[in-house]
Structure formats: C-alpha cells, structure tokens
Design an enzyme around this catalytic site. Sequence first.
Site, PDB file in Angstrom:
ATOM      1  N   LYS A  99      40.389  21.232  25.450  1.00  0.00           N
ATOM      2  CA  LYS A  99      39.518  20.701  24.787  1.00  0.00           C
ATOM      3  C   LYS A  99      38.320  22.159  25.345  1.00  0.00           C
ATOM      4  O   LYS A  99      38.095  21.823  26.852  1.00  0.00           O
ATOM      5  CB  LYS A  99      38.424  20.209  25.015  1.00  0.00           C
ATOM      6  CG  LYS A  99      37.274  20.114  24.041  1.00  0.00           C
ATOM      7  CD  LYS A  99      36.439  18.756  24.161  1.00  0.00           C
ATOM      8  CE  LYS A  99      35.120  19.472  25.188  1.00  0.00           C
ATOM      9  NZ  LYS A  99      34.464  20.640  24.342  1.00  0.00           N
TER      10      LYS A  99
ATOM     11  N   CYS B 295      30.288  28.995  38.321  1.00  0.00           N
ATOM     12  CA  CYS B 295      30.130  28.391  39.674  1.00  0.00           C
ATOM     13  C   CYS B 295      30.060  28.787  40.959  1.00  0.00           C
ATOM     14  O   CYS B 295      29.225  28.114  41.856  1.00  0.00           O
ATOM     15  CB  CYS B 295      31.366  27.598  39.305  1.00  0.00           C
ATOM     16  SG  CYS B 295      32.140  27.343  38.091  1.00  0.00           S
TER      17      CYS B 295
ATOM     18  N   GLU C 100      36.489  21.221  39.028  1.00  0.00           N
ATOM     19  CA  GLU C 100      35.840  21.875  39.568  1.00  0.00           C
ATOM     20  C   GLU C 100      34.837  21.835  39.178  1.00  0.00           C
ATOM     21  O   GLU C 100      33.890  21.868  37.924  1.00  0.00           O
ATOM     22  CB  GLU C 100      36.981  23.059  39.181  1.00  0.00           C
ATOM     23  CG  GLU C 100      36.295  25.029  40.142  1.00  0.00           C
ATOM     24  CD  GLU C 100      35.371  25.158  39.688  1.00  0.00           C
ATOM     25  OE1 GLU C 100      34.335  25.343  39.533  1.00  0.00           O
ATOM     26  OE2 GLU C 100      35.620  26.352  39.086  1.00  0.00           O
TER      27      GLU C 100
ATOM     28  N   GLU D 216      21.706  24.611  41.713  1.00  0.00           N
ATOM     29  CA  GLU D 216      22.277  25.150  40.530  1.00  0.00           C
ATOM     30  C   GLU D 216      21.792  25.857  39.817  1.00  0.00           C
ATOM     31  O   GLU D 216      21.180  24.274  38.880  1.00  0.00           O
ATOM     32  CB  GLU D 216      24.017  25.224  40.622  1.00  0.00           C
ATOM     33  CG  GLU D 216      24.173  26.331  39.772  1.00  0.00           C
ATOM     34  CD  GLU D 216      25.944  25.545  40.109  1.00  0.00           C
ATOM     35  OE1 GLU D 216      26.737  24.676  40.265  1.00  0.00           O
ATOM     36  OE2 GLU D 216      26.792  26.723  39.390  1.00  0.00           O
TER      37      GLU D 216
END
Lengths: 506, 145
Positions: A188, A301, A262, A402
């Site tokens: 996906k 990331c 992750e 983040e």
Amino acid sequence: MPNNQQLPAGTHAQLRPRYDNFIGGKWAAPVKGRYFTDKSPIDGSTLCEVARSDADDVEQALDAAHAARSGWARTSPTERARLLNKIADRIDENLELLASVETRDNGKPIRETLNADVPLSADHFRYFAACIRAEEGSIGEIDHDTIAYHFREPMGVVGQIIPWNFPLLMASWKMAPALVAGNCVVIKPASDTPMSLAVLMDLIGDVLPPGVLNVVFGHGSEVGSPLARNPRIAKISFTGETTTGRQIMQYASETIIPQTMELGGKSPNIFFADVMEQNDDFLDKALEGFALFAFNKGEVCTCPSRALVQESIFDEFVEKAVARVARIKVGDPLDPTTQMGAQCSYGQLEKILSYIDVGKQEGAKCMTGGERAHLPGLLGEGFYLKPTVFVGHNKMRIFQEEIFGPVLSVTKFKTLEDAIEIGNDTIYGLGAGVWSRSVNNTYRVGREIQAGRVWTNCYHVYPAHAAFGGYKQSGFGRETHKMILDHYQQTKNLLVSYSTKALGLF
Amino acid sequence: MPASVIFTRQAMILTKELQETFGHLIFHLSGGCCEGSAPMCFRQSDFKAGARDVLLGMVEGCPFFVGSEHYKYLVYCQLTVGVTTGGGDSFSLEAAEGVRFIVRSRLFTDQESAEIDASGPPHTGPIASKTTISFGVCGDAQRWP
C-alpha cells in the site's frame, strides 16, 4: 484534468488520468468504484485520480497473491534474480519519467529524484538480485550419523506499507528483498504520493507472474488497517509514525506474525572543533553536512534535525553554516537548480509551522527562516517553507519532537562525553552524524551513539549494502542490506538421521 | 488547573461525526515520522492504550493519550487540537475524508505551570469505566488562526 504539461517530452502517453489497483497482473477497478484525487504540492494542480480502496480490495489482492504463492516460491533464485534485474533495467530506462512523476507528486527537487530516488531504486533491485544468487543454507554435522540441514524458505504473502517521503525508493527497499526471497507482496503506497508506484506498475507489470506483486491504493484506515491485521499475511513491514507502528504491532500480536518497523527520528549531527582547523574542502563538506537537514525538505526520518557544535567554534561555525543555509534555493522542484522544493501537503506545512511557533515560544533563537516562503505565480498555491535554523537547548520540544520539515535545532557541547550524552538524550535512535578530522573522535562517538546508522564525515547517503534501521523508539529490523532477507524468510531445519539403529528408549 | 488539551469547535464537530460513523473513539498523540507528531484517532477497539500512556484529557467521552516519554516535554503545554485540510496519509480515521487533526501548542504561564505541579502526577493507562476524569475540559481555542 490532469496537468502533465511539465513532464518530459514524449512521456505523456505513459501516464493515465486514472489509476486502478494492480492485482493479479492487471489493473482492477476498486470494488466500491471510489477514487480520490492526487494533487501536486508544487502548485496544487491535479495529477491523476487513484483508486480509493477498502478491505474488499485488500482481500482480492490477497486472493491473487495466495494463488501465485507456491509457483513463485518454487521459481528458481536464478529466475527471480533475472526478473528483478529486468525491473531495474526498466527503472533505469525510464529515469526521467519516474523522476518527474516523483517530483510532481511529492514536491522534492528533481535534482534529488534524478540522482538519488530513482537510480537507487534500480540499484536496490540489482543488489537483492545479487544477494539471492549468493545465498546458501547451511549444514550442521550434529554427529557422524545426524545432520541438520537449514533451508531458507519464503514467508508466503507479506504486507508492506510505504510512507510518502520516498514513495518509489521505500517501495523498492521493501519490494526487492521480499520478492527475491520468494514472497508474494501486497503493498500500500501512501495516499499522498501514489503516482510513482502506479506509473512503475505500468512499466514493470509484465515482468513478474500475475499475483506476485499487488498494489492496493487508498488511505491508511481503509486499506492499511485491513491489510496489517489480515490473518492471510505472514509478515508486515511498516515505515511511518510511532502510534500507528504500535497499532500494527497490536494487530500482529493477534495473528502472531513478525514485523519490521521503521519509525521516527531526531538525529544528532555532531561537529567537533577540529572541522575548522583548516579552511579546506573538508570544512566545506562539513558545512554542507550541517545544511543537509534541508534534504528532501526535511521530510526524512533520518533528517539531521539536531546539530551539536563544539563550544570553542560555536559562533564562528554557526555563522558560516547559517549563511550556507540562507543560500539554499527554494523554488520550483522541477527546476534543476532548485535545492529545496515543496512540503508534501498542506497539513504537513501547517504542522511544521506549528513547531516553528513552539520554538519561538520556548525562547529558541531563530537564526534564519522561520516562516512560509511565498513564491510567485502558480507556485503560490504550493506549500513552501524557508529553511529554518534555531539555536536553543536539548530539553526544548523542538529538540525532542520530530518536526519532519526543514527545521534545524542547534546547540553546543563542551567535550566528547557531552556530545554523546546530548546526542543520546532522545527517545529515538535512527541516524546520527559525526564530523571530525580525528579518527578517535569519530570512532568513539560512532560507537557510543545509540542509533542504527552513524554517518561519519558524511550524511544522507543511502547505498544498498549498508544496513539501515533504528534503535530505541525508532523501530527494529534492518533494511537495504542482505540481512533483511532474514526478515522475509523462514528457516526450515531438516534433522536427518543416517543411522539404521533404534534409539533404544522404547 | 488548566486543561492540557482543548479542541476547537471544528475539531469537536469532526469528533462527533466520526463517533456517529465509527462508535467509541480514542486519540493518541503520535511521535515522529511522516504523518506523526499529530493526534491519531482510532476506534477504541482498534488501539490499546498502554499502562504508561498518559491521559491528557477527555473529549466527547473519548480519551486523549500521549506516550509517557513524549509527555515529559508536554507537561507545561496546552495543546489545541484543530482541523486542517489536505494531506497526510494516515491510519487516523478522519484522514480518509481529506482532513487531519492537527495540534497547536501554548506554553503555560508560570501560574498555570504551578497549578500543574500542584495537581500531582497525571492518570496513566487505560481508563476504567468508573474512573472520573476531573480535567481536560474542551472549548474554543483562543490562538487558533
């Protein structure tokens, strides 16, 4: 109407105004007949319509994958590798098309997609094709008559969920090892950036046997969730944020399947005083390393979103580095001279601005940027920011959360031990950078930083054959290296007796 | 004591609509990466709050949690949850309709921070049905644009 005016000449015919799901080797309309509009963050223009799928489409994809499963598992590694190399060739042959689609869909500069995203995607297919050719099981001689054979077998049908920041590259990272190991895939893509994988399926759809690779488009709650919790997948691989990572692990606890995750990062980029010992190429490289937080508009990331600069050079180094950042060219991502493009979506832009606001409230000093970049003409409808540098301290929220945008938080350290302590003072552990002319500094920091990837005198390079993955809340599992094959394979042990004598127990 | 999380009127309306469609909801403020650092809204049956998750407040009967490590940096902030249009593929339920919950923050004043300190540790872990939550009022955000 789709606006493809800025795509390379001669490629229009290869793009469709509407993409269905790719299931069982052909395009399949979504069961409920719903579509969503994929827009470009560059100027808000419409790129295409894409299937808005749900659980019914996931089931169809799983039907196709399971039908293909045993045939693909029995296909020789030689043949699987040959087909993956063919996929790599097709990617290379369509470099400009794929790069321009990726840039238009994500907003990242064309200089990045042409030189990194697309060539690296091809290379990951080639790398894993090579790995499987060299892979062997093992044999253990338990005793003279008893032998343990270890075979590597595919898991079966695996689910993969891809983020929007590197749509084609992340898909390649995940698809290549899964496929080459003999698994069938249901993948996906992110609904913000579905187009590059859709275009890729038009280019490679004939390469693999039907059902081996299935793409289901749609939203996380409508496609990702039914896929991740489905009892017919043998493994789930996810790249994304932490709460959804936890949710997927909760699903996996119900079906007892392995996962690779992750998740987030807040990577420190550590600059020792000796980088300024000479005014040479190395200093120039280090200054570029500081500015690399703006790579892919900070939507990475592993974004080096915290810079730790040694106290004795702090003012001088930061002045030079901020000047370098201020020169970053923000603009039309399709212009090859543009260094920073558009944030991926309006929601993303708003979130980044909310963190810039937090930084200002916390008392961090804004050295450059700190606001939206308003570009002229059609680009005015796009989502642009000025690359932003704050100076503050590591307990501030902008040092700990983040932001996923071009926002750098800079602080100082005194000693090597300070650098390690501040570097590790985060819930994440995905990446880190260390810059020094001293091998003692770089080695010691490299070993003590709790992160899966420590770039040493470099940053943001992602070659195949270097393991990538997180410590702490950044997740687990290592991709982009042959060791990920372990996550897509079962070990079958045949324990064989060549003795004709009974055990003698009964 | 000041509320740790408040919802704009628009976010309240969206929450009610999602409740009508999906039933009981739970919010969890996500950590990093991609669509993270934003509130995720799930069916209550679809996400289990952990024993160390901190309950920031309740909205329309739905608990709003944040991870304990994340909370350390939010103790002295008031979060305002609003709604933005466009983008952010997410497992959060509202995203499929093209909107996203989004958070803005306000640092508490010294007096508000003192009240937070005086109130003791926050509730952590899943809420039992008999639990009475005495904080987490909802209202319109003053600072929302």
